[in-house]
Write a protein that holds these residues in place. Structure first.
Motif, PDB file in Angstrom:
ATOM      1  N   UNK A  10       0.853  -1.178   0.000  1.00  0.00           N
ATOM      2  CA  UNK A  10       0.000   0.000   0.000  1.00  0.00           C
ATOM      3  C   UNK A  10       0.893   1.234   0.000  1.00  0.00           C
ATOM      4  N   UNK A  11       0.547   2.227  -0.832  1.00  0.00           N
ATOM      5  CA  UNK A  11       1.312   3.469  -0.912  1.00  0.00           C
ATOM      6  C   UNK A  11       0.407   4.647  -0.593  1.00  0.00           C
ATOM      7  N   UNK A  12       0.886   5.548   0.267  1.00  0.00           N
ATOM      8  CA  UNK A  12       0.146   6.752   0.633  1.00  0.00           C
ATOM      9  C   UNK A  12       0.339   7.788  -0.472  1.00  0.00           C
ATOM     10  N   UNK A  13      -0.755   8.175  -1.150  1.00  0.00           N
ATOM     11  CA  UNK A  13      -0.643   9.100  -2.275  1.00  0.00           C
ATOM     12  C   UNK A  13      -1.303  10.450  -2.010  1.00  0.00           C
ATOM     13  N   UNK A  31       1.008   1.645   8.967  1.00  0.00           N
ATOM     14  CA  UNK A  31       2.460   1.829   8.920  1.00  0.00           C
ATOM     15  C   UNK A  31       2.908   2.857   7.912  1.00  0.00           C
ATOM     16  N   UNK A  32       2.003   3.734   7.501  1.00  0.00           N
ATOM     17  CA  UNK A  32       2.348   4.761   6.523  1.00  0.00           C
ATOM     18  C   UNK A  32       2.649   6.065   7.240  1.00  0.00           C
ATOM     19  N   UNK A  33       3.743   6.715   6.870  1.00  0.00           N
ATOM     20  CA  UNK A  33       4.140   7.954   7.532  1.00  0.00           C
ATOM     21  C   UNK A  33       4.079   9.132   6.572  1.00  0.00           C
ATOM     22  N   UNK A  34       5.029   9.178   5.646  1.00  0.00           N
ATOM     23  CA  UNK A  34       5.108  10.318   4.722  1.00  0.00           C
ATOM     24  C   UNK A  34       4.422   9.985   3.404  1.00  0.00           C
ATOM     25  N   UNK A  53     -11.372   1.686   4.011  1.00  0.00           N
ATOM     26  CA  UNK A  53     -11.793   2.865   4.756  1.00  0.00           C
ATOM     27  C   UNK A  53     -11.091   4.127   4.249  1.00  0.00           C
ATOM     28  N   UNK A  54      -9.819   4.005   3.869  1.00  0.00           N
ATOM     29  CA  UNK A  54      -9.059   5.171   3.425  1.00  0.00           C
ATOM     30  C   UNK A  54      -8.637   5.016   1.962  1.00  0.00           C
ATOM     31  N   UNK A  55      -9.506   4.419   1.156  1.00  0.00           N
ATOM     32  CA  UNK A  55      -9.150   4.144  -0.237  1.00  0.00           C
ATOM     33  C   UNK A  55      -8.868   5.404  -1.056  1.00  0.00           C
ATOM     34  N   UNK A  56      -9.348   6.556  -0.617  1.00  0.00           N
ATOM     35  CA  UNK A  56      -9.103   7.805  -1.345  1.00  0.00           C
ATOM     36  C   UNK A  56      -7.725   8.394  -1.013  1.00  0.00           C
ATOM     37  N   UNK A  57      -7.020   7.825  -0.033  1.00  0.00           N
ATOM     38  CA  UNK A  57      -5.701   8.320   0.351  1.00  0.00           C
ATOM     39  C   UNK A  57      -4.565   7.410  -0.131  1.00  0.00           C
ATOM     40  N   UNK A  58      -4.890   6.164  -0.457  1.00  0.00           N
ATOM     41  CA  UNK A  58      -3.837   5.190  -0.767  1.00  0.00           C
ATOM     42  C   UNK A  58      -4.082   4.563  -2.127  1.00  0.00           C
ATOM     43  N   UNK A  59      -3.019   3.881  -2.613  1.00  0.00           N
ATOM     44  CA  UNK A  59      -3.176   3.030  -3.792  1.00  0.00           C
ATOM     45  C   UNK A  59      -2.430   1.742  -3.531  1.00  0.00           C
TER      46      UNK A  59
END
Length: 61
Positions: A10-13, A31-34, A53-59
């Motif tokens: 998972x990547x925080x975008x 476990x995502x920070x930056x 739940x946070x699909x709009x923030x990650x890919x």
């Protein structure tokens, strides 16, 4: 005989700034920070629920 666990990357975008506090906590729980940080997690129903739940923030990478 070792069984290999399935994983998901998972990547925080998008930044969680301005999001609900519970969504920010979910990002940290994965476990995502930056921005653009990548976390490799076991593919379980609990982790899938957190991602949904946070699909709009990650890919998924």
């Amino acid at each position: 005989m070792a069984t290999e666990q399935k994983t998901v990357k998972v990547q925080l975008v998008r930044s969680p700034i301005g999001c609900k506090e519970s969504h920010r906590a979910t990002v940290r729980g994965l476990g995502l920070r930056k921005l653009n940080s990548v976390s490799e997690l076991q593919d379980t129903p609990a982790v899938r629920g957190m991602i949904n739940k946070i699909d709009y923030l990650v890919k998924i990478v």
